[in-house]
Design an enzyme around this catalytic site. Sequence first.
Site, PDB file in Angstrom:
ATOM      1  CB  SER A  15      -0.809  -0.205   1.223  1.00 13.90           C
ATOM      2  OG  SER A  15      -1.917   0.774   1.128  1.00 13.90           O
TER       3      SER A  15
ATOM      4  CG  ASP B 279      -6.902  -2.325  -4.307  1.00 13.53           C
ATOM      5  OD1 ASP B 279      -7.570  -1.396  -3.786  1.00 13.53           O
ATOM      6  OD2 ASP B 279      -5.783  -2.720  -4.109  1.00 13.53           O
TER       7      ASP B 279
ATOM      8  CG  HIS C   2      -5.873  -1.792  -0.553  1.00 16.81           C
ATOM      9  ND1 HIS C   2      -4.996  -1.413  -1.569  1.00 16.81           N
ATOM     10  CD2 HIS C   2      -5.389  -1.681   0.631  1.00 16.81           C
ATOM     11  CE1 HIS C   2      -3.934  -0.804  -1.093  1.00 16.81           C
ATOM     12  NE2 HIS C   2      -4.057  -0.547   0.416  1.00 16.81           N
TER      13      HIS C   2
END
Length: 687
Positions: A518, A604, A650
Amino acid sequence: MKVMMCCAGLRNLLQGLTFSAKYYSKHNPAQRVCPYSEIGPKKCHILGCSKSTCTHRTAPAGSILPRRFFSCKQEGTKVSSKRKQNTSIVTSDLLHKNLLKSEQKNWNNISPTYKAMTKRIKEKLEELHNTYTLNSRSPRMRFGENVYFEEDGCIFLAKADDGEGNAKILFTVEDLGFSDAFIQRIRISPDQRYMAISLKSENSEEATCIVMKLGNLPVVEKVIPSAFSFEWAANDVLYYTTQKNLKCQNVFMTTFTYQKHTKLVYTEQDARFFVDLYCTKDRRFLTINSNSKTTSEVWLVDCRHPFESPALVQARTTGVIYHIEHRKDQLYILTTYGEPAEYKLMKAPIGSSGKENWQLVYALEKKTKLVDFEMFSDDCIMFLKNAAHLYLNVISFVSYSVQSIKLPTWACEFELESHPEHTTSTCYFQLSSPVHPPKCFAYSFKENNLIEQAVQEVPIITNCHTTRLLAKSKGLSWHRDGCQQNKLKGLHDLRACIMLLHQLGFSQPKHTALAAASAGGVLAGALCNTDPALIRAMVLQAPFVDVLNTMMKTHLPLTIEEQEEWGNPLEDEKCMKYIKSYCPYQNIKPQRYPSVFITAYENDERVTLPGILQYVQKLRKAALDHANRTSKKGNWIPNIILDVQANGSHCNSSWEHSLNEVARHLAFLNRELEEVCHPQHHSKSCK
C-alpha cells in the site's frame, strides 16, 4: 472495538519484522512464523515497509494514475466534446485491457518457474500454522451467564458455567445466504434479544449488516447494505454508518419496536473526515467519531435517552485528536491536546466537556509511544513502547496510582483480548516475536501482578533470538514530521535502517530484500529510484506508486481525505514539485534496478490497476534501456513481474488466497537471493 473473527490476510506476512511472517487463520489472533526456518540457512534480510492498517482512516489514497485521454479528432471533421470524451475513454479502456492481457500472458509464462518452491513454502506455512494455533480460539463475548463466539462461520451460544462443549449453534453464514463471506463484526443488544453482524466478501470493501432476532429459532429482522460500523444504543435501537466510495459520512438510527423506523441523525459535510461508531465500555454513551488524518470530533448519544439529539464534546480543533471513554459521570479523554503533542489521558465533567475544562490525568514520558488503551471500571491500562521495548502502565482511578509493568524482553508485539468485560478483575493479552509463537498473559488488578500462561516454551526457530537496533536518521517524531513537506524524511529513515544492517554485518546489498504494501510502496519505490544498489529484490503488495497523479484527481474516493497526509498539488505549486521529487512513478530512470515482484488486484478500490500497469511498463523499460546502454558481457537484468489477482481486495483476502499469495512472494525472494550464490540460474532465466 472490532471483533475480527476471520482471515485478515496472510499477505501481511512480508510486512512484519525481520525474518518474520504475520498471518491470520480464519478465526484466530495473529500468529508469527519464520518461513525461512527450514528453507535454507541463507544470509538474507527481509525488511517490512508497510504503512497501511487496512482501516479506512489510515489507509493510503485510492486510485493511482489517471487514464490517458487520446484525441480522436480527424482533420476536417468536427467532433462534439462529449463524443471526444466517450471515444477517449473507450481508447483508454482498450489500452488498459491490452496491458492487462499482456501482463497476464507474461505471468503465465513465468509462474511455472516458481511452482515447485511455492508448493514447498505453502506446505511449510501450513505446517507451522497447525503447530502454533492448536490452542488458539476466537474471541468470546460474555453477557451475564451467556457466552457468544464464532467458529468457521457459525455463531455459538454457551452457558458460562456449563463449558463450551455443550454450546449450541444459533445460525451460520450459509443459513443467511452468504457462503462466500466472513463475519467481520458482531454486536449484541443489551437485553440479548438481537444480534447485529457484518458480512464481507474478500472481493469488496463494503459489508452487509444483518440484524438477527434471537430465540429458539433466530430470524432475520433487518438487512442493511453497505454498512461500516454499528452499535446498540438501547435494547431495540441500533445506530449505524453507511459506506459509499470508501467514505462514511452518514449516521442512521433504526428501531425494532412496533413503530419501526429509520432516520438520519448525523451527516459529516467535510470530505476529509470519516465517521464511525463506538460504545463506551460501561455502555453509558454511544460515541459518533468523525476523524480526519490530523483532527477529530466526538458527539455523544446518551444510551439512557437514545432518541435525543447527539451532544458535541468538543468542536474540532486543527491538529487535535481525541477519543472518549466514560466512568462515573466523568469523560476520560485520550488526546493529543496540549504540549507535547503526544497522547495523554485527561478528564472532564459530562456537562462541561469543552477542552478548557480538560484536566490532566496522565501524560506519557518522552519518546514513548502509545500502542493501545483499554478502560475498565476502576482502572485503565496503557500498552506502551519505549526504545522498542513493550511495557504497560496500570492507572488506578481509586488509589490515583500508576503501576508500571515490564513485559518480557523478547516481546515485539502484543494483541489485546477482544471485548474484555468492563468489570473484569483480569486483563488478558498475547505477546509474540519473530521467533516466539503467541503466548498468553494476564494482568490481575487484585493481585497487581503479571500472570504468564503455563505452557512449554517452543520457539519457532531454535538457536535464534531477536535483536533490536536503533538507526540514526534525520526524522524524530516520525509521523507528524513525516507528512506533506517532510515526506522525504521517511525515505531517509528507511535508507538509514538498511545501511546500518549492512554496516554491522547483518546483511549486505546482494542479500537484502525489501517488502512493502500500500502506502509503503511510496518509500520502497522511492528508495529503488534513489538507492537501487542497497537491495537485491523487492516485493510490493498493491503499492501506491504514483502519488502525484492521484493527488491531482479529486474525483477519486480518497484523494481529498489524504490531502492532510500528502498535500494538495492542485492549489500549491511548491507541494506539486515536492511530491514530484519523490513520487516513484515520476522518478523512474534508466539504471540497474533490483528485481521486483508486484501483486495487484483487479477489484482494488484504493489502489486501482491502471496505474500499477503503467508503473510496471515504465520500470521494465528503464531497466532494459540501462542494460542496452551498458551492453557489458553477462549484464544482469532484473526480473520485473506483475501478478494480477482476479480475487482479493486491498484489505481482506481468504485464508487460502493469502496463503498462496505469500508463498509466491517468498518463492520469488528465495530464488532471487539464491541466485547471488548461483548466478548461473539467473543467466538462464534472462536468456
